[in-house]
Write an enzyme that holds these catalytic residues in place. Structure first.
Site, short mmCIF file in Angstrom:
data_model
loop_
_atom_site.label_atom_id
_atom_site.label_comp_id
_atom_site.label_asym_id
_atom_site.label_seq_id
_atom_site.Cartn_x
_atom_site.Cartn_y
_atom_site.Cartn_z
N GLN A 111 0.81 -1.22 0.00
CA GLN A 111 0.00 0.00 0.00
C GLN A 111 0.84 1.27 0.00
OE1 GLN A 111 -2.81 -0.10 3.25
NE2 GLN A 111 -3.47 -2.19 2.80
N HIS A 133 10.00 -0.29 7.92
CA HIS A 133 10.62 -1.18 6.93
C HIS A 133 10.90 -0.33 5.70
CE1 HIS A 133 11.81 -4.65 4.73
NE2 HIS A 133 10.68 -4.86 4.09
#
EC number: 1.1.1.86
Length: 491
Positions: A111, A133
């Protein structure tokens, strides 16, 4: 699709970024929060990492709100409910982002492209964008507005553990980084240190890394030893036990709980302690089996590392994203239909020592996978500290998820990025190990190995070899920061 950031670097720059990993001294952290105290912090997404990091930050005295999609709020979906139940202020991105000083994007990797585009258009000048991340920055290569500082704080465990360790007045090891292309005000590192402190990471050890090192080591660890090999080993070991005539409930109990019980020893003494839990006869046999496994699996591990470094892996996975995860869903159904996953719940009770005595092969698989992943990451230029966290340290945490609800739980907890890589590894490793499984002897799995006469020279060589492996040396150093780590009663 963006342009892979890592591939845009020259060879020298790649090595510099891969080798960036320095343990920060505890004295450099302060809980006074000179930068973030009183600032407006908005977390985008309220999944496991989002909720638990937010809870820790609020308990540390910071001001945290949650930005969710309008549909999630109107429909009162699980993310909205989690935030509301924990008494957080919730709003849409349009409502909360324009006044935020620090925006933390904790939505799923797939996303990020859309979410980050939305965030950039709403964020105020000179604000800060955080990730846990670096996949979007490194593999997708999304460009961020130059006035925005981009940082990363990556706890090395699932979100639930981030919270549990914090409540124990401890924390989890954490990587922090600043994106070199987005630090025009030279404040990124200090903000990242305060964020890491707010979630408790400073109590367990914080490594100053790079986005590139975090992404490449994270992908390698989760695809091979952490998820891929545990998944492959679970199905192989269960099938072998059934073929030997063991009851399915004994087989599923030994495998499902065995990973957790056996890897618990890694947290306290590494592979050395795990092997010391075996009898001398079993230790010699496990050493041989693990060496055989390393030879067989080495080409697969190296291919995964090569494809991660080149961007080939990420390119294919992102193409599957655009195809509505078609390949991922096929692999997911295949694992769900294995006999290991389909076996009913086992109510058998095994003592701790029985897992070591009857799970010798599982011990061998763990040693082979940890050492192999560590060695190949080092070959690729990744620092020992990063390689340790992405091979040995996180393994007990993933094993805990299997102990709860087998591979279903593991694949539910880990990211879609990790799950895709785990299934990809399974496709190669499972057929490759069939011949090896046919060579197993009585006592390798499901039965206790009978003690035999021991050659002291051989035993001493094995003990010395295991203890002197580089993963053991760096492990001793890093575990000094984790002396308060909890011991799980997992049997």
């Amino acid at each position: 699709m963006g342009s892979n950031y890592f591939n845009s670097l020259n060879f020298r720059q790649k090595l510099i970024q891969l080798r960036q990993c320095t343990l920060i001294r505890k004295e450099e952290f302060s809980e006074t929060f000179k930068i973030l105290k009183g600032k407006n912090i908005v977390i985008v997404g309220c999944g496991s990492q989002g909720l638990n990091q937010g809870l820790n930050m609020r308990d540390s005295g910071l001001n945290v709100k949650y930005a969710l999609r309008k549909n999630s709020i109107i429909s009162q979906r699980s993310s909205w409910k989690r935030a509301i139940d924990n008494k957080f202020l919730v709003g849409t991105c349009e409502e909360l982002i324009p006044t935020a000083d620090l925006v933390i994007n904790l939505t799923p990797d797939k996303q990020h492209e859309h979410v980050v585009d939305v965030l950039q258009n709403l964020m105020k000048k000179n604000s800060i964008l955080g990730f846990s991340h670096g996949f979007n920055i490194i593999e997708f290569g999304q460009k961020i507005r130059q006035d925005i500082t981009v940082i990363m704080v990556a706890p090395k465990c699932p979100g639930t553990e981030v919270r549990e360790e914090y409540k124990r007045n401890f924390g989890v090891p954490t990587l922090i980084s600043v994106h070199l292309d987005n630090d025009c005000h030279n404040i990124g590192l200090e903000v990242a240190k305060e964020w890491a402190t707010a979630i408790g990471g400073h109590r367990a050890g914080v490594l100053h890394s790079s986005f590139s090192a975090e992404v490449k080591s994270d992908l390698m660890g989760e695809q091979t030893i952490l998820c891929g090999l545990l998944q492959t080993g679970s199905v192989l070991c269960y099938d072998k036990l059934i073929s030997q005539g063991h009851d399915c409930h004994y087989a599923v109990k030994l495998v499902q709980s065995g990973w957790e019980v056996i890897t618990e020893s890694l947290k306290h003494g590494g592979i050395t302690l795990m092997f010391d839990r075996l009898s001398n006869t079993a230790k010699i046999r496990a050493y041989k089996l693990s060496n055989d496994l390393k030879k067989i699996l080495s080409p697969i591990f190296k291919k995964h590392m090569d494809d991660i470094l080149s961007g080939y892996y990420s390119k294919n996975m992102m193409l599957d994203w655009k195809n509505d995860d078609k390949q991922l869903k096929i692999w997911r159904r295949s694992i769900q239909n294995t006999s290991f996953e389909q076996c009913s719940i086992s109510h058998i009770t095994l003592l701790e020592h029985e897992y070591f005595e009857n799970g010798l092969l599982m011990v061998a698989i763990i040693r082979a996978g940890v050492e192999l992943a560590f060695e190949i990451m080092i070959e690729a230029g990744i620092k020992e500290e990063s390689a340790y966290y992405e091979s040995l340290h996180e393994l007990p945490l993933i094993a805990n998820t299997i102990a709860r609800k087998r591979l279903y739980e593991m694949n539910l907890i880990i990211s879609d990025t990790a799950e895709y890589g785990s299934h990809l590894f399974f496709q190669s490793a499972f057929p490759l190990l069939q011949d090896f499984m046919n060579t197993l002897e009585h006592g390798d799995l499901g039965n206790k190995m009978l003690d035999q006469a021991i050659n002291n020279v051989d035993l001493n060589y094995i003990n010395t070899t295991i203890r002197n492996h580089p993963v053991e040396h760096i492990g001793q150093k890093l575990r000094r920061y984790m002396t308060n780590i909890k011991q799980i009663n997992c049997y």
